[in-house]
Design a protein around this motif. Structure first.
Motif, PDB file in Angstrom:
ATOM      1  N   LEU A  24      -7.122 -46.071   8.217  1.00 12.86           N
ATOM      2  CA  LEU A  24      -5.980 -45.172   8.437  1.00 12.86           C
ATOM      3  C   LEU A  24      -5.244 -44.949   7.115  1.00 12.86           C
ATOM      4  CD1 LEU A  24      -4.211 -43.637  10.530  1.00 12.86           C
ATOM      5  CD2 LEU A  24      -2.809 -45.703  10.645  1.00 12.86           C
ATOM      6  N   LEU A  25      -5.120 -43.700   6.733  1.00 11.56           N
ATOM      7  CA  LEU A  25      -4.425 -43.397   5.477  1.00 11.56           C
ATOM      8  C   LEU A  25      -2.918 -43.552   5.675  1.00 11.56           C
ATOM      9  CD1 LEU A  25      -6.548 -40.274   4.507  1.00 11.56           C
ATOM     10  CD2 LEU A  25      -6.609 -42.527   3.392  1.00 11.56           C
ATOM     11  N   LEU A  26      -2.253 -43.981   4.635  1.00 10.73           N
ATOM     12  CA  LEU A  26      -0.807 -44.204   4.733  1.00 10.73           C
ATOM     13  C   LEU A  26      -0.095 -42.940   5.199  1.00 10.73           C
ATOM     14  CD1 LEU A  26       1.659 -46.026   4.320  1.00 10.73           C
ATOM     15  CD2 LEU A  26       1.650 -45.367   1.897  1.00 10.73           C
ATOM     16  N   VAL A  27      -0.541 -41.779   4.708  1.00  7.99           N
ATOM     17  CA  VAL A  27       0.139 -40.544   5.106  1.00  7.99           C
ATOM     18  C   VAL A  27       0.019 -40.316   6.614  1.00  7.99           C
ATOM     19  CG1 VAL A  27      -1.835 -38.984   4.625  1.00  7.99           C
ATOM     20  CG2 VAL A  27       0.509 -38.115   4.553  1.00  7.99           C
ATOM     21  N   HIS A  28      -1.116 -40.647   7.187  1.00  8.83           N
ATOM     22  CA  HIS A  28      -1.276 -40.474   8.632  1.00  8.83           C
ATOM     23  C   HIS A  28      -0.506 -41.542   9.402  1.00  8.83           C
ATOM     24  CE1 HIS A  28      -5.178 -38.125   7.654  1.00  8.83           C
ATOM     25  NE2 HIS A  28      -4.160 -37.300   7.813  1.00  8.83           N
ATOM     26  N   TYR A  29      -0.425 -42.735   8.825  1.00 10.68           N
ATOM     27  CA  TYR A  29       0.396 -43.772   9.454  1.00 10.68           C
ATOM     28  C   TYR A  29       1.842 -43.283   9.549  1.00 10.68           C
ATOM     29  CZ  TYR A  29       2.905 -48.172  10.043  1.00 10.68           C
ATOM     30  OH  TYR A  29       3.741 -49.151  10.503  1.00 10.68           O
ATOM     31  N   LEU A  30       2.343 -42.764   8.461  1.00  9.71           N
ATOM     32  CA  LEU A  30       3.734 -42.313   8.437  1.00  9.71           C
ATOM     33  C   LEU A  30       3.944 -41.133   9.386  1.00  9.71           C
ATOM     34  CD1 LEU A  30       4.299 -42.441   4.568  1.00  9.71           C
ATOM     35  CD2 LEU A  30       5.283 -44.004   6.271  1.00  9.71           C
ATOM     36  N   ARG A  31       3.037 -40.184   9.349  1.00  7.25           N
ATOM     37  CA  ARG A  31       3.224 -38.964  10.143  1.00  7.25           C
ATOM     38  C   ARG A  31       2.935 -39.198  11.620  1.00  7.25           C
ATOM     39  NH1 ARG A  31       3.489 -34.016   8.153  1.00  7.25           N
ATOM     40  NH2 ARG A  31       2.290 -33.233   9.922  1.00  7.25           N
ATOM     41  N   ASP A  32       1.764 -39.785  11.893  1.00  9.63           N
ATOM     42  CA  ASP A  32       1.300 -39.826  13.280  1.00  9.63           C
ATOM     43  C   ASP A  32       1.814 -41.052  14.028  1.00  9.63           C
ATOM     44  OD1 ASP A  32      -0.028 -37.559  12.531  1.00  9.63           O
ATOM     45  OD2 ASP A  32      -1.974 -38.521  12.299  1.00  9.63           O
ATOM     46  N   ARG A  33       1.912 -42.194  13.340  1.00  9.57           N
ATOM     47  CA  ARG A  33       2.371 -43.395  14.027  1.00  9.57           C
ATOM     48  C   ARG A  33       3.896 -43.467  14.045  1.00  9.57           C
ATOM     49  NH1 ARG A  33      -0.813 -47.901  14.827  1.00  9.57           N
ATOM     50  NH2 ARG A  33      -2.854 -47.250  15.535  1.00  9.57           N
ATOM     51  N   LEU A  34       4.514 -43.152  12.915  1.00 14.27           N
ATOM     52  CA  LEU A  34       5.971 -43.308  12.836  1.00 14.27           C
ATOM     53  C   LEU A  34       6.716 -41.997  13.062  1.00 14.27           C
ATOM     54  CD1 LEU A  34       6.339 -45.751   9.789  1.00 14.27           C
ATOM     55  CD2 LEU A  34       5.804 -46.251  12.173  1.00 14.27           C
ATOM     56  N   GLY A  35       5.982 -40.891  13.138  1.00 18.31           N
ATOM     57  CA  GLY A  35       6.652 -39.606  13.363  1.00 18.31           C
ATOM     58  C   GLY A  35       7.465 -39.141  12.160  1.00 18.31           C
ATOM     59  N   LEU A  36       7.187 -39.701  10.995  1.00 18.91           N
ATOM     60  CA  LEU A  36       7.905 -39.269   9.784  1.00 18.91           C
ATOM     61  C   LEU A  36       7.122 -38.117   9.157  1.00 18.91           C
ATOM     62  CD1 LEU A  36       8.846 -42.794   8.390  1.00 18.91           C
ATOM     63  CD2 LEU A  36      10.371 -41.123   9.485  1.00 18.91           C
ATOM     64  N   THR A  37       7.356 -36.924   9.688  1.00 15.54           N
ATOM     65  CA  THR A  37       6.520 -35.779   9.314  1.00 15.54           C
ATOM     66  C   THR A  37       7.034 -35.058   8.066  1.00 15.54           C
ATOM     67  OG1 THR A  37       7.763 -34.456  10.876  1.00 15.54           O
ATOM     68  CG2 THR A  37       5.684 -35.361  11.654  1.00 15.54           C
ATOM     69  N   GLY A  38       8.027 -35.621   7.411  1.00 17.07           N
ATOM     70  CA  GLY A  38       8.490 -35.017   6.156  1.00 17.07           C
ATOM     71  C   GLY A  38       7.472 -35.155   5.036  1.00 17.07           C
ATOM     72  N   THR A  39       6.595 -36.128   5.143  1.00 17.92           N
ATOM     73  CA  THR A  39       5.546 -36.328   4.140  1.00 17.92           C
ATOM     74  C   THR A  39       4.364 -35.443   4.528  1.00 17.92           C
ATOM     75  OG1 THR A  39       6.318 -38.576   3.810  1.00 17.92           O
ATOM     76  CG2 THR A  39       4.103 -38.069   3.027  1.00 17.92           C
ATOM     77  N   HIS A  40       3.951 -34.579   3.632  1.00 16.18           N
ATOM     78  CA  HIS A  40       2.968 -33.543   3.979  1.00 16.18           C
ATOM     79  C   HIS A  40       1.608 -33.785   3.343  1.00 16.18           C
ATOM     80  CE1 HIS A  40       6.733 -30.817   4.412  1.00 16.18           C
ATOM     81  NE2 HIS A  40       6.479 -31.472   5.523  1.00 16.18           N
ATOM     82  N   VAL A  41       0.621 -33.065   3.842  1.00 14.01           N
ATOM     83  CA  VAL A  41      -0.717 -33.100   3.257  1.00 14.01           C
ATOM     84  C   VAL A  41      -1.052 -31.689   2.788  1.00 14.01           C
ATOM     85  CG1 VAL A  41      -3.168 -33.487   3.692  1.00 14.01           C
ATOM     86  CG2 VAL A  41      -1.467 -34.975   4.758  1.00 14.01           C
ATOM     87  N   GLY A  42      -1.416 -31.543   1.529  1.00 11.19           N
ATOM     88  CA  GLY A  42      -1.729 -30.214   1.021  1.00 11.19           C
ATOM     89  C   GLY A  42      -3.100 -30.104   0.396  1.00 11.19           C
ATOM     90  N   CYS A  43      -3.790 -31.225   0.228  1.00 14.91           N
ATOM     91  CA  CYS A  43      -5.103 -31.132  -0.426  1.00 14.91           C
ATOM     92  C   CYS A  43      -5.976 -32.286   0.013  1.00 14.91           C
ATOM     93  CB  CYS A  43      -4.947 -31.119  -1.938  1.00 14.91           C
ATOM     94  SG  CYS A  43      -4.534 -32.732  -2.636  1.00 14.91           S
ATOM     95  N   ASP A  44      -7.220 -32.274  -0.479  1.00 16.53           N
ATOM     96  CA  ASP A  44      -8.172 -33.331  -0.137  1.00 16.53           C
ATOM     97  C   ASP A  44      -8.453 -34.215  -1.340  1.00 16.53           C
ATOM     98  OD1 ASP A  44      -8.406 -31.670   2.052  1.00 16.53           O
ATOM     99  OD2 ASP A  44     -10.292 -30.769   1.370  1.00 16.53           O
ATOM    100  N   THR A  45      -7.882 -33.876  -2.481  1.00 16.98           N
ATOM    101  CA  THR A  45      -8.384 -34.449  -3.723  1.00 16.98           C
ATOM    102  C   THR A  45      -7.298 -35.098  -4.574  1.00 16.98           C
ATOM    103  OG1 THR A  45      -8.202 -32.205  -4.569  1.00 16.98           O
ATOM    104  CG2 THR A  45     -10.399 -32.947  -3.943  1.00 16.98           C
ATOM    105  N   THR A  46      -6.181 -35.475  -3.944  1.00 19.57           N
ATOM    106  CA  THR A  46      -5.142 -36.223  -4.667  1.00 19.57           C
ATOM    107  C   THR A  46      -4.529 -35.377  -5.785  1.00 19.57           C
ATOM    108  OG1 THR A  46      -6.695 -38.057  -4.290  1.00 19.57           O
ATOM    109  CG2 THR A  46      -4.651 -38.615  -5.385  1.00 19.57           C
ATOM    110  N   ASN A  47      -4.533 -34.064  -5.616  1.00 23.46           N
ATOM    111  CA  ASN A  47      -3.991 -33.191  -6.658  1.00 23.46           C
ATOM    112  C   ASN A  47      -2.576 -32.667  -6.391  1.00 23.46           C
ATOM    113  OD1 ASN A  47      -7.176 -32.519  -6.856  1.00 23.46           O
ATOM    114  ND2 ASN A  47      -6.170 -32.291  -8.830  1.00 23.46           N
TER     115      ASN A  47
END
Ligand SMILES: Cc1cc2nc3c(=O)[nH]c(=O)nc-3n(C[C@H](O)[C@H](O)[C@H](O)COP(=O)(O)OP(=O)(O)OC[C@H]3O[C@@H](n4cnc5c(N)ncnc54)[C@H](O)[C@@H]3O)c2cc1C
Ligand code: FES
Ligand code: FES
Lengths: 181, 275, 807
Positions: A24-47
């Motif tokens: 589980l990626l930290l970003v998904h933990y924050l968004r999906d488990r904790l509902g902290l959706t302020g952290t976004h995903v914009g790419c696949d490559t850490t850019n």
């Protein structure tokens, strides 16, 4: 499913405990488990940096950290930046200087800028531009973002820039000029 | 972009970690900063069965001066290396890796172990004639940079070995520059040149990033310059691309990379000489 | 800068740089983008996409994926033959047939580009969906692919759609019939081939869709710029009545045209949710967004500019070969035609003609990316003006001046058949030169050249057409787009005096909530704090056309202004009744409706609205309430313009271009909120500079997408950009009551020729007289090498590079 692992992470000052898949990626933990959706995903490559949060006081791209790697650590997200109703100086400066349009890159920009100002409280414009090289914005052309960060650097509330220092400073003392010093 | 499943362990000591690695078999992998491995897993280009997370091995963090050189713990991040100006060119080059967030996670050990010739630290290690210390089930060995890098993503490290430490000689009296040519500041090097000059060209070292499957020393340039003065740089730099066979890509043809190697070698040497 | 008159009622919010109303949630992490919305019982879809550019689908084996416990359904194109209609294409130009293959959400029988969707897996969570997608085994029988547009036009080229017998989709022309004669009469004809390469919208939020079908009612949350059009079109595809179908565009993380479409995934999620009777969602990865969101530009243009020796332009012919990709998305074939309307630029050219050929290739379709046809046309004209000036030995600034349409000629009819509303092209150029110190620069350039440093300056004086659009001009019997182009607005004053404003536009970062609140506050006597603007939800207001083509202010804002004036009108009547005065004697001053000459006799909006909703004392025969709707169809387009200049330094050894200075003067009419304009200009410039210097969508010769992630598709960062020096003039448009034009695309339209002209100016002493974008280090180095007699120069186009890269 691979076996799950227990994690205990202090997120925005509150200790959270969950069983998670190791992948589980930290970003998904924050968004999906904790509902902290302020952290976004914009790419696949850490850019793009849209997923930037602070891990033990340093900016990291949470799309490239497993939640298990944050076990025992302190995480600060955009939701943890304001002090109640009082905005963080960077939030205030982004608002005042029109440092955002669609707002999608903004949480990551603010978190990256907070790390920058911790390291360099009085940056030049060029240092701000380079300090944000890990974050992409498609809307603003960066100009007002840079202006906002410069202004926040010189805000009277300067001392409060950045989330609280890490709980346990790890073995960093050995480094000549400790990181974040 | 979801990584495939794997088993996970985060041992408390190097010995336990090595044990876990051995027991995990050939698909087990160490996880340091994760900034090479996790992107590959997300793209499903890597699918380790077990990850042995090194995060609790705090002995492997930090920089120490010892025996006329530096011992850098394998888990020391690029950000930490970049702040340690006493490391000279290593600090300078580490500061040019990617962006702050990546530098906060990526480690010097991971960077070398990954064996990517587009990475910046390998050329630095080669130019500085440093080494890595590796521990495995059969004990510890020191591997010189010249032996370590073997081909694209191939190093002298065995599957069950761990880099614990990176050793750099103290480069007192050396002046240096690292020229990294990129399209955008955050990009990987199209070509990188690490140049080091001792005194008045008593000794010269030049090494390349991304000019082949491994970092490469430009021995022809070094020989042409050693014992010569600054005035010989221009001529010597012409030999920079000799014997290289760089891979072309979207941003740079092989010819262009060779050309860049010559130009950047000259610039890096001029900068180092002027430092 | 001329001062802006405050709104008709004098509260004076219009014209102020007030902070955005939309920001507080966005800076605290409380935004609500599509991927943030959680629906009870939601399932996750993962899409299996073709790794082949062109192939027949031999078989699809779903069994392993279906066998997984956490998988709910696996579908292929053949499983969805109950769809009512294929994905829409909305351009039917009178008298021209456009070859339009059926385009389904999941391919049927064959794939035509890398990333073509072939199957979908729906699972309990997103990790499971991605795992299961790996278990779907598709067998392909590869066909030869064609990626270079000029190759695709040749006889014997592989055919993207065999049934048509050709890759040419259509031919279309606009402008003067006599252009050949006019060219023949010119002293000099300057001819160039100019490539305008393929780019991506690359909004930082990837596309995302969540569909929720329950009890016969479908709600679709989607990151779109056009919720109403999505509903209308998908209602047809799915066979669902519009009244049972709601489309919501929540916060949208940037669009730039990439979300101005009706996409297969939107249809697919709606279909799946209906079929499974539970919410189904999908969020694109960046790689999917690069493969399967519309691209922009991608033209090979042949221009011939006829000149007199003194620099007068007498004729321009542009032949645009447009690479449309593999299918027709919503407006794919129309986009290059949009450029034809501005092919005269800022210049008085007696004869201008554009001829367009649309061509299929095995790539994702192109469509409207920021500027949509106009950047391509402007790039062509502005590069040609510089090329012509150089060929005639004239100064590029003087050639522009000589040919500008003079201020007194407006409204000005131009050869492409449109009427420019207003303009002062000399004015913006003069103002630009005032900041720039052109002569000083030329002296510095000469000194630098002696030191072996190569500085260059480039100009672009642009105009654009926006404010889409007069429906009669653009609709079915005009240009042929199958829609109206008006906009809707509702201004609803609540009993307590606050107001909710509906706009049919659908913003995604532009700041309408703030700008529209300013407009309304001035007109109804309120404050921007008390005016909430809502949009992007088909259930919350009348049909609306959305946000694109820099139309929102000139059309959407005007509609809002008109609805607000209707409210003010009624409020005045009620005030007059209550104050026992004549309606004509009521004026709105400082937020109060008062009797002219007796400021002590006045009412606030809240007093009036209460009276309107508790209608004990309103004029006889008046309906209760204070709530007005407007539909506004403009009579003409609006034509913003401006002058941009860039100074670059080229490292002649490495080919790297350093953008040192960027100065611009834009004119989009009177400012509603100057801070918002600056923001649009900054972002627009970077978008254009990015195309000129950094970004390119590249497919190799086998049709593989080489630039499939943000590693290779190189958006510039803050570190690459200088601080722009922006300025404005304000020339009102006569077309609407506020005199406003539009500014969302101006920077993008102006910037790419500015950069290319500057780089060419720097390189001329080295023998390089013409170079195509993107001016990457490699291309610039190759151009210099070729000019010095070494090497064959940059590739004519990066489309179809050999597999694996640049060699
Ligand atoms: C966006 C982006 C841009 C980047 N740009 C650059 C750049 O410009 N220049 C550059 O040099 N690098 C760049 N990197 C790579 C970055 O520096 C990585 O962090 C580094 O290469 C790997 O270090 P890590 O600690 O993250 O290793 P990991 O990803 O954890 O590991 C990498 C590999 O090494 C193995 N490994 C890790 N540590 C050890 C050890 N101690 N002993 C044995 N094996 C080990 C792992 O098993 C794995 O196979 C970039 C990365 C990203 C995501
Ligand atoms: S989502 Fe993490 S860097 Fe883009
Ligand atoms: S504000 Fe839209 S991406 Fe930065």
């Amino acid at each position: 499913m691979s076996s799950t692992v227990g994690v205990r992470i202090s997120v925005n000052g509150e200790v959270r405990e969950h069983e998670v898949e190791p992948r589980l990626l930290l970003v998904h933990y924050l968004r999906d488990r904790l509902g902290l959706t302020g952290t976004h995903v914009g790419c696949d490559t850490t850019n793009c940096g849209a997923c930037t949060v602070h891990l033990n006081g340093e900016a990291v791209k949470s799309c490239t950290v497993f939640a298990v790697q944050a076990d025992g650590a302190e995480v600060t997200t955009i939701e943890g930046m304001a002090d109640g109703a009082e905005l963080h100086p960077l939030q205030e400066a982004f608002w005042k200087n029109h440092g955002l349009q669609c707002g999608y890159c903004t949480p990551g920009m603010i978190m990256a800028a907070a790390d920058l100002l911790q390291r360099n409280p009085d940056p030049s414009e060029s240092e701000v531009r380079h300090g944000l090289e890990g974050n992409l914005c498609r809307c603003t052309g960066y100009q007002n973002i840079v202006r906002a960060v410069m202004e926040a650097a010189h805000s009277p509330q300067r001392t409060t820039v950045g989330p609280p220092p890490p709980e346990k400073p790890e073995a960093r003392e050995e480094v000549g000029k400790g990181v974040g010093a | 972009m979801i990584p495939p499943e794997f088993e996970y362990t985060a041992p408390e000591s190097v010995d336990e970690a090595l044990q876990a690695l051995t027991q995990g078999g050939e698909d087990a992998k160490l996880l340091a900063g994760g900034h090479s491995l996790i992107p590959l897993m997300k793209m499903r280009l890597a699918a380790p069965s077990l990850l042995v997370d090194m995060r609790k091995l705090s002995d492997l963090r930090g920089i120490e001066r010892a025996n006329g050189g530096f011992r850098i713990g394998a888990l020391t991040t690029h950000a930490q290396v970049s702040q340690a100006s006493e490391l000279g060119v290593a600090a300078h080059a580490a500061g040019k890796i990617a962006d702050q967030q990546v530098r906060n996670r990526g480690t010097i050990g991971g960077s070398l172990a990954h064996g990517d010739s587009a990475s910046d630290m390998p050329a630095v290690l080669l130019a500085a004639e440093g080494s890595v210390v590796a521990r495995g089930p059969n004990g510890e060995r020191e591997i010189a940079a010249t032996e370590f890098f073997q081909d694209f993503f191939e190093t002298a490290l065995a599957d069950d070995e761990m880099i614990t430490e990176v050793r750099l000689p103290a480069m007192d009296g050396w002046k240096f520059a690292y020229e990294k040519f990129t399209r955008r500041a955050e990009d990987w090097a199209m070509v990188g040149v690490c140049a080091m000059v001792r005194g008045d060209f008593e000794d010269v070292r030049v090494a390349f990033t991304n000019m082949g499957g491994t970092p490469i020393r430009a021995s022809a340039v070094e020989e042409a310059l050693r014992g010569q003065g600054r005035g010989a740089i221009e001529q010597a730099a012409q030999a920079a691309a000799e014997g290289t066979d760089p891979p072309g890509d979207l941003n740079a043809t092989a010819d262009y990379k060779r050309h860049l190697a010559r130009v950047l070698t000259r610039r890096a040497l001029e900068k180092a000489a002027a430092a | 800068m001329s001062t802006v008159e405050a709104g008709p009622t004098g509260n004076g919010y219009v014209g102020q740089a007030i902070r955005r109303k939309e920001d507080p949630p966005l800076i605290t992490g409380k935004g609500r983008y599509t991927d943030d919305i959680v629906l009870p019982g939601q399932l996750w879809a993962a899409i299996i996409r073709s790794p082949e550019a062109h192939a027949r689908i031999v078989s699809i084996d779903k069994s392993a994926a279906e066998a997984r416990d956490d998988v709910r359904i696996v579908l292929t194109g053949e499983d969805m033959t109950d769809l009512q209609a294929p994905l829409p294409m909305a351009w039917v130009p009178p008298g021209v047939e456009i070859k339009t293959p059926e385009h389904w959400p999941l391919a049927r029988g064959k794939v035509c580009h890398v990333g073509d969707a072939v199957a979908v897996v729906v699972a309990d969570d997103k990790y499971a969906a991605v795992d299961a997608a790996e278990d779907v085994i598709v067998e392909y029988d590869p066909l030869p692919a064609v990626v270079d547009v000029e190759e695709a036009m040749k006889d014997g080229s592989p055919l993207v759609h065999e049934q048509f017998g050709t890759n040419i989709t259509h031919e279309w022309g606009l402008g003067s019939e006599d252009v050949e004669e006019a060219l023949a009469a010119a002293d000099v004809v300057v001819e160039r081939r100019v490539v305008n390469h393929r780019t991506a919208g690359a909004a930082i939020e990837p596309r995302a869709v969540a569909a929720d079908y329950r009890a016969g009612q479908l709600t679709l949350y989607t990151a779109t710029q056009i919720p109403h059009l999505v509903r209308l079109q998908l209602a047809g595809c799915l066979g669902i009545a519009e009244e049972h179908f709601r489309v919501v565009a929540p916060d949208v993380g940037g669009g730039f045209g990439s979300k101005l479409n009706v996409y297969g995934e939107e249809c697919l999620m709606a279909y799946l949710s209906r079929r499974l009777e539970t919410p189904v969602r999908w969020t694109a990865t960046r790689s999917e967004d690069m493969q399967a969101a519309v691209h922009g530009r991608d033209q090979v243009d042949y221009a011939r500019m006829g000149m007199k020796r003194d620099g007068t332009i007498v004729a321009l012919h542009a032949k645009l070969i447009a690479d449309l990709g593999a299918y027709q998305q919503l407006l794919t074939p129309f986009i290059p035609s949009f450029g034809a309307f501005v092919m005269s630029g800022c210049y008085k050219i007696p004869s201008v003609r554009t001829d367009i050929v649309g061509v299929f290739t095995n790539k994702f379709p192109t469509d409207a990316i920021r500027g949509a046809g106009r950047p391509e046309a402007t790039h062509l004209i502005e590069v040609m003006v510089d090329q012509a000036a150089a060929e005639l030995g004239l100064d590029p600034v003087e050639v522009r001046r000589k040919n500008f349409i003079p201020k007194e000629d407006f409204p000005a009819d131009v050869a492409p058949g449109v009427t420019y509303d207003s303009g002062d092209y000399h004015g913006s150029l003069d103002r630009l030169l005032g900041t720039l110190d052109y002569e000083g620069f030329r002296a510095e350039q000469a000194r630098a050249r002696e030191e072996g440093r190569y500085l260059g300056i480039g100009f672009s004086t642009y105009m654009e057409i926006c404010g889409l659009a007069p429906s009669r001009a653009v609709g079915p019997s005009g240009v042929g787009i199958q829609a109206g182009f008006w906009e809707s607005a509702v201004v609803r004053v609540h009993p307590s005096g606050g107001a909710t404003v509906w706009t049919g536009t659908s913003p995604h970062g532009q700041g309408h909530d703030t700008g529209f609140a300013q407009i309304v506050a001035d007109r109804i006597g309120s404050t921007p704090e008390q005016v909430e603007v809502i949009h992007g939800d088909t259930d919350r207001g009348p049909f609306g056309m959305g946000t694109y083509g820099s139309r929102s202010l000139a059309v959407g804002g005007e509609s809002v202004a008109r609805a607000a004036l209707k409210v003010a009108d009624k409020a005045k009547k009620i005030a007059a009744h209550l104050l026992e005065a004549a309606p004509d004697d009521i004026e709105l001053r400082d937020g109060r409706y008062q009797v002219k000459g007796s400021p002590d006799k006045g009412l606030t909006l809240a007093d009036i609205s209460l009276a309107a909703y508790v209608p004990e004392n309103i004029p006889d025969g008046m309906e209760p309430g204070l709530d007005e709707t407007n539909f506004y169809d403009p009579e003409n387009f609006v034509f913003p313009f401006g002058a941009h200049a860039a100074i670059v330094e080229v490292d002649a050894e490495t080919g790297k271009v350093d953008l040192k200075r960027y100065v611009c003067v834009d004119d989009c009419g009177p400012a509603i909120n100057p801070m918002l304009i600056d923001g649009q200009v900054h972002g627009g410039i970077v978008h254009g500079v990015a195309q000129a210097m950094y970004e390119q969508v590249v497919y190799d010769d086998t049709g593989q997408l080489v630039t499939g992630t943000f590693v290779d598709y190189a958006l510039p960062t803050a570190a690459e950009m200088p601080t722009f020096e922006t300025d404005r003039t304000e020339t009102p448009s006569p077309v609407n009551s506020m005199g406003v034009k539009g500014v969302g695309e101006a920077g993008t339209i102006a910037a790419s020729p500015t950069i290319v002209n500057a780089v060419t100016d720097a390189l001329r002493p080295l023998g390089v007289n013409h170079i195509d974008m993107p001016v990457t280090p490699l291309r610039v180095w190759q151009a210099i090498e070729a000019a010095q007699g070494r090497g064959s120069g940059p590739r004519a186009s990066e489309q179809g590079v050999p597999e694996g890269g640049a060699q």
